[in-house]
Scaffold this active site. Structure first.
Site, PDB file in Angstrom:
ATOM      1  N   THR A 255     -25.964 -19.680  63.144  1.00  0.00           N
ATOM      2  CA  THR A 255     -26.168 -19.032  62.313  1.00  0.00           C
ATOM      3  C   THR A 255     -27.133 -17.386  62.344  1.00  0.00           C
ATOM      4  OG1 THR A 255     -26.115 -21.221  61.354  1.00  0.00           O
ATOM      5  CG2 THR A 255     -27.158 -19.559  59.940  1.00  0.00           C
ATOM      6  N   ASP A 259     -26.847 -11.107  61.467  1.00  0.00           N
ATOM      7  CA  ASP A 259     -27.732 -10.550  60.541  1.00  0.00           C
ATOM      8  C   ASP A 259     -28.285 -10.212  62.051  1.00  0.00           C
ATOM      9  OD1 ASP A 259     -27.375 -11.332  58.078  1.00  0.00           O
ATOM     10  OD2 ASP A 259     -27.889 -13.538  58.541  1.00  0.00           O
TER      11      ASP A 259
HETATM   12  O1  RIB Z   1     -26.912 -15.230  57.791  1.00  0.00           O
HETATM   13  C1  RIB Z   1     -26.615 -16.187  57.601  1.00  0.00           C
HETATM   14  C2  RIB Z   1     -27.568 -16.232  56.136  1.00  0.00           C
HETATM   15  O2  RIB Z   1     -25.943 -16.943  55.283  1.00  0.00           O
HETATM   16  C3  RIB Z   1     -28.254 -17.781  55.967  1.00  0.00           C
HETATM   17  O3  RIB Z   1     -29.782 -17.625  56.631  1.00  0.00           O
HETATM   18  C4  RIB Z   1     -28.158 -18.592  54.663  1.00  0.00           C
HETATM   19  O4  RIB Z   1     -29.218 -17.914  54.065  1.00  0.00           O
HETATM   20  C5  RIB Z   1     -26.739 -17.232  54.587  1.00  0.00           C
HETATM   21  O5  RIB Z   1     -27.757 -16.621  53.445  1.00  0.00           O
END
Ligand code: RIB
Length: 312
Positions: A255, A259
């Site tokens: 996760t 990002d």
């Molecule tokens: O990219 C990961 C994120 O995607 C998580 O933190 C969750 O909130 C979703 O938005």
């Protein structure tokens, strides 16, 4: 290459996107359709949202960042504001909605793979007028995602482009994109699943990814940097493609890896590094992220990244 490709080096980074609260459940395997599984660890609750994660990632890597977002106004919204405050992101571009905050329900298995469902809440209320007063300068970078209305992303991208800023779009979660947005995007950063959805083409192999990336170029974006999980990233331009393998690590939670990658990419660009070196910084930031549970602990500082790479 060590040139400033798109920008006047060292300018500001604007992130336009969501802030959310993540509820993360870790189990031995992901539930099948209609199945209940028991978690193997206590529920992990923390901040998230692709916009927040990317803005924090940028800040931790030492670059100036301004974050435009919308929190809720109830309990979860107050938590989101506290998280923004703790990361130094509670600036003038943070707005508040009457609704409650964005929430994500995240399932992670013991190989680090995840499934995510996002209830946008206040993020759906971030309107074009909320981002209309951002003062971009030539050389700035706009980094946006798709957890907020596409009209808002389009407005921000058009304004940034008109001001001479570089527009980086992480098209996550994937959605049909208007021509005006595609044409304003200098660099699109889909993962292979998003690239397949955006183009309607398979992305099962690196060769597929390159072909689908070329289709995205035809649709109007300037360049594509596609992330392909543990295999790293592929840079696709009209002149050809280059692969950038990632580091081999033991993943516990994927996760937020995308990002972290996007944060590393734009920080490299803002520091005047070549796009290839910026992609490598993104790869390192993404690899670090998957070794931690929850996104926040997975967003590294430059020092943490150096130690991490040296330890491999
Ligand atoms: O990219 C990961 C994120 O995607 C998580 O933190 C969750 O909130 C979703 O938005």
């Amino acid at each position: 290459m060590a040139e400033c490709r798109y920008i006047i080096c060292g300018m500001g980074i604007f992130v336009v996107g969501s802030v959310g609260i993540d509820f993360v459940s870790l189990s031995a395997r992901l539930p099948k359709m209609g199945e209940t599984v028991l978690a193997t660890q206590p529920l992990h609750i923390g901040p998230g949202g692709k916009g927040f994660n990317q803005a924090v990632g940028v800040a931790r890597l030492g670059a100036d960042v301004q974050f435009a977002t919308k929190t809720g106004s109830r309990d979860l919204g107050r938590q989101a504001q506290a998280f923004l405050d703790a990361e130094g992101l509670l600036g003038p571009l943070v707005r508040q909605s009457d609704r409650d905050n964005q929430v994500a329900l995240i399932f992670v298995d013991d190989t680090g793979r995840n499934m995510i469902s996002v209830a946008p809440g206040a993020s759906a209320d971030l309107q074009p007028e909320d981002v209309a007063d951002i003062a971009y300068s030539p050389g700035d970078i706009l980094l946006a995602q798709l957890e907020i209305p596409i009209a808002t992303v389009t407005r921000a991208a058009e304004d940034a482009k008109a001001a001479g800023a570089t527009v980086v779009l992480n098209p996550a979660p994937a959605a049909p994109l208007p021509a005006a947005l595609l044409e304003a995007v200098d660099i699109a950063t889909p993962n292979e699943t998003e690239l397949s959805i955006l183009t309607g083409m398979p992305t099962d192999t690196t060769s597929d990814v390159v072909t689908a990336g070329e289709r995205l170029l035809q649709l109007g974006v300037g360049e594509v940097v596609a992330t392909i999980g543990s295999k790293g990233a592929v840079h696709i331009t009209s002149a050809g493609s280059t692969s950038y393998p990632s580091l081999l690590v033991d993943a516990v939670d994927s996760t937020g890896a995308g990002d972290a990658f996007n944060a590393g990419l734009v920080v490299g660009m803002a520091r005047g590094q070549s796009l290839g070196d910026s992609i490598q910084l993104g790869n390192r930031a993404g690899a670090f992220c998957v070794t931690q549970v929850g996104v926040l602990d997975g967003l590294a500082t430059m020092d943490q990244l150096s130690e991490f790479v040296a330890s491999l």
